[in-house]
Design a protein around this motif. Structure first.
Motif, PDB file in Angstrom:
ATOM      1  N   ALA A  16       0.867  -1.190   0.000  1.00 21.52           N
ATOM      2  CA  ALA A  16       0.000   0.000   0.000  1.00 21.52           C
ATOM      3  C   ALA A  16       0.893   1.226   0.000  1.00 21.52           C
ATOM      4  O   ALA A  16       1.806   1.328   0.814  1.00 21.52           O
ATOM      5  CB  ALA A  16      -0.881   0.007   1.236  1.00 21.52           C
ATOM      6  N   VAL A  17       0.640   2.127  -0.941  1.00 27.50           N
ATOM      7  CA  VAL A  17       1.346   3.415  -0.939  1.00 27.50           C
ATOM      8  C   VAL A  17       0.354   4.441  -0.401  1.00 27.50           C
ATOM      9  O   VAL A  17      -0.714   4.649  -0.979  1.00 27.50           O
ATOM     10  CB  VAL A  17       1.845   3.790  -2.359  1.00 27.50           C
ATOM     11  N   VAL A  18       0.707   5.045   0.704  1.00 29.97           N
ATOM     12  CA  VAL A  18      -0.213   5.977   1.387  1.00 29.97           C
ATOM     13  C   VAL A  18       0.243   7.406   1.118  1.00 29.97           C
ATOM     14  O   VAL A  18       1.334   7.804   1.543  1.00 29.97           O
ATOM     15  CB  VAL A  18      -0.234   5.674   2.910  1.00 29.97           C
ATOM     16  N   GLY A  19      -0.592   8.166   0.405  1.00 26.09           N
ATOM     17  CA  GLY A  19      -0.234   9.516  -0.016  1.00 26.09           C
ATOM     18  C   GLY A  19       0.221   9.469  -1.454  1.00 26.09           C
ATOM     19  O   GLY A  19       1.329   9.014  -1.743  1.00 26.09           O
ATOM     20  N   LEU A  20      -0.663   9.917  -2.369  1.00 29.10           N
ATOM     21  CA  LEU A  20      -0.363   9.781  -3.808  1.00 29.10           C
ATOM     22  C   LEU A  20      -0.071  11.134  -4.447  1.00 29.10           C
ATOM     23  O   LEU A  20      -0.725  11.542  -5.405  1.00 29.10           O
ATOM     24  CB  LEU A  20      -1.537   9.092  -4.512  1.00 29.10           C
ATOM     25  N   TYR A  22       3.265  13.983  -5.470  1.00 22.66           N
ATOM     26  CA  TYR A  22       4.401  13.980  -6.397  1.00 22.66           C
ATOM     27  C   TYR A  22       5.266  12.746  -6.191  1.00 22.66           C
ATOM     28  O   TYR A  22       5.829  12.213  -7.134  1.00 22.66           O
ATOM     29  CB  TYR A  22       5.252  15.243  -6.190  1.00 22.66           C
ATOM     30  N   VAL A  23       5.381  12.289  -4.934  1.00 16.73           N
ATOM     31  CA  VAL A  23       6.231  11.147  -4.625  1.00 16.73           C
ATOM     32  C   VAL A  23       5.462   9.836  -4.747  1.00 16.73           C
ATOM     33  O   VAL A  23       5.887   8.899  -5.416  1.00 16.73           O
ATOM     34  CB  VAL A  23       6.813  11.311  -3.191  1.00 16.73           C
ATOM     35  N   GLY A  24       4.313   9.754  -4.072  1.00 17.84           N
ATOM     36  CA  GLY A  24       3.587   8.494  -3.962  1.00 17.84           C
ATOM     37  C   GLY A  24       3.009   7.986  -5.278  1.00 17.84           C
ATOM     38  O   GLY A  24       3.054   6.779  -5.554  1.00 17.84           O
ATOM     39  N   ALA A  25       2.456   8.881  -6.109  1.00 16.03           N
ATOM     40  CA  ALA A  25       1.769   8.422  -7.334  1.00 16.03           C
ATOM     41  C   ALA A  25       2.729   7.714  -8.295  1.00 16.03           C
ATOM     42  O   ALA A  25       2.451   6.583  -8.725  1.00 16.03           O
ATOM     43  CB  ALA A  25       1.048   9.582  -8.017  1.00 16.03           C
TER      44      ALA A  25
END
Ligand code: NAD
Length: 422
Positions: A16-20, A22-25
């Motif tokens: 799970a990537v939390v926070g999408l 500039y970095v997360g997406a």
């Protein structure tokens, strides 16, 4: 320790990537090439746009792969066993860390945490924050114990928006973890999407390394900004002085300019904060920040002086500021210093307009309370100031937008026809 990426995980985890942002997406998208990924953001509008295959940050269309599921439902996070947290870490008005997003993200993840889960923080933060602040929230929310039931790691993001040469894959990824086994798991995840990993001996080393990387950049720019201020006092051209100095093999080629954004202009405060907790006041770091924060005032004074020298009346002069994002070839306007320069020039009586073809005008109005120009079509100015060397600006002939008596003040030393430079 520098090592080539070498995946060791036997069974692939759901990530799970939390926070999408500039970095997360982009990270979620890259990971989805190898793993099943849940892209989680609390902002439903962001989820919708990513689901539709469009990223407003990069203005790029893409096809979300089947392995990537975007969601803002906490329930969906339950499937994951590896969580990567990439939420913002801004500063408060007193320049101390605003950990609200880290706190909330840690609470959300803590609420779904299971035995053996791994949580990797990518958000920039100060040494000991991951272990002593974030992991404590995870423990409290989950009622699980760090390094017995769950594990944490830290891997700061080093991407540089607008830079197409240094990418997620090609930038060496710094990783650190709370246990050797957790480190192996982190290596196995990032090893699939980056070419090279650097293992830091501890989470705190990795946290500190990230901060000094950005602090060093802030200081290097502060130095050349002060060079510009000193040259101005001495009646010398800073551009010519810097060009001459650059002819020496080891002179670092930094250029003066406004320092905004969410990293360079913020991270040194995270470092000062933790050091002040240890009863130490950083000196060089603080002076660098001070100089960079003085740049808008310096430029406003300089523009005023140029106007007087060119026999233009400040109160009648129409000024065009080119660039509202915090740096060239990027749309991100966070902590842009252009609005501060605009305000200072208006105080001096100038009639100021701002133009930036890369930014979202409505977003700019919401953030700064003024409307940037939508186009330069049919407009004429007395003073044009190049603040950001966006490719779009360099391809224009700015003289077409200038009155017969004019100043084209090129802060970035990028326009051959500029009338004035630093
Ligand atoms: N942008 C960069 O170039 C860059 C480079 C290096 C490091 N960093 C660091 O990476 C971190 C993230 O930066 P960014 O630029 O991607 O931020 P961002 O503002 O672009 O995106 C963050 C996303 O996190 C979401 N978010 C906030 N709180 C949340 C929560 N509790 N749960 C779920 N989602 C939440 C927001 O809705 C937003 O979409 C920061 O610490 C930043 O300093 C950024």
């Amino acid at each position: 320790m520098k090592c080539e990426s070498n995946p060791t995980e036997v069974r692939d985890p759901i990530i799970a990537v939390v926070g999408l942002g500039y970095v997360g997406a982009p990270l979620a998208l890259a990971l989805a090439g190898h793993f099943e990924v849940i892209g989680f953001d609390r902002d439903s509008k962001r989820i919708q746009e990513l689901q539709s295959g469009f990223d407003t940050h990069t203005q790029e269309h893409f096809t979300p792969p089947n392995s990537l599921h975007y969601s803002n439902a906490r329930e969906d996070l339950k499937k994951a066993s590896v969580f990567i947290i990439a939420v913002p870490t801004p500063i408060l008005s007193d320049k101390t860390p605003d950990l609200t997003h880290l706190q909330q993200a840690s609470q959300i993840v803590g609420s779904v945490l299971k035995k053996d889960d791994l949580i990797v923080y990518e958000s920039t933060t100060y040494p000991f924050c991951t272990r002593h602040y974030c992991a404590k929230i995870l423990q409290k929310t989950s009622k699980l114990v760090l390094d017995r039931d769950f594990f944490v790691g830290y891997s700061p993001e080093r991407i540089n928006p607008g830079d197409t040469r240094h990418t997620l894959r090609t930038i060496t990824k710094l990783i650190a973890a709370s246990t050797p086994h957790a480190l192996q798991r982190i290596q196995a995840v990032y090893g699939r999407v980056v070419d090279s990993l650097h293992i830091a001996p501890s989470i705190e080393i990795a946290e500190m390394a990230k901060l000094i990387e950005n602090a060093q950049r802030d200081l290097n720019i502060a130095f050349v900004n002060e060079v510009a201020m000193m040259c101005d006092k001495l009646g010398l051209s800073a551009s010519e002085v810097l060009e001459a100095a650059r002819s020496k093999w080891n002179f670092l080629p930094f250029s003066p300019g406004l320092v905004g954004g969410h990293c360079i202009s913020v991270d040194p405060y995270y470092l000062s904060y933790i050091l002040e907790m240890c009863a130490y006041k950083p000196k060089v770091l603080s002076m660098g920040r001070l100089v960079n924060e003085q740049m808008p005032a310096f430029l406003a004074r300089k523009i005023h002086t140029l106007t007087l020298d060119s026999k233009l009346a400040a109160h009648k002069s129409r000024v065009l500021l080119l660039g509202l994002s915090f740096k060239e070839n990027c749309r991100d306007m966070r902590n842009s210093k252009t609005p501060i320069l605009r305000k200072k020039l208006k105080k001096r009586g100038f009639r100021v307009k701002v133009y930036d073809p890369l930014i979202d005008g409505r977003e700019a109005e919401r953030m700064f309370g003024f409307k940037p120009l939508k186009s330069l079509e049919g407009k004429k100015f007395d003073i044009i100031v190049l603040l950001n060397a966006h490719k779009e600006f360099l391809s224009l002939n700015l003289r077409e937008y200038a009155n017969p008596t004019h100043i084209i003040f090129d802060i970035k030393n990028a326009l051959p026809y500029a009338t004035h430079r630093l």
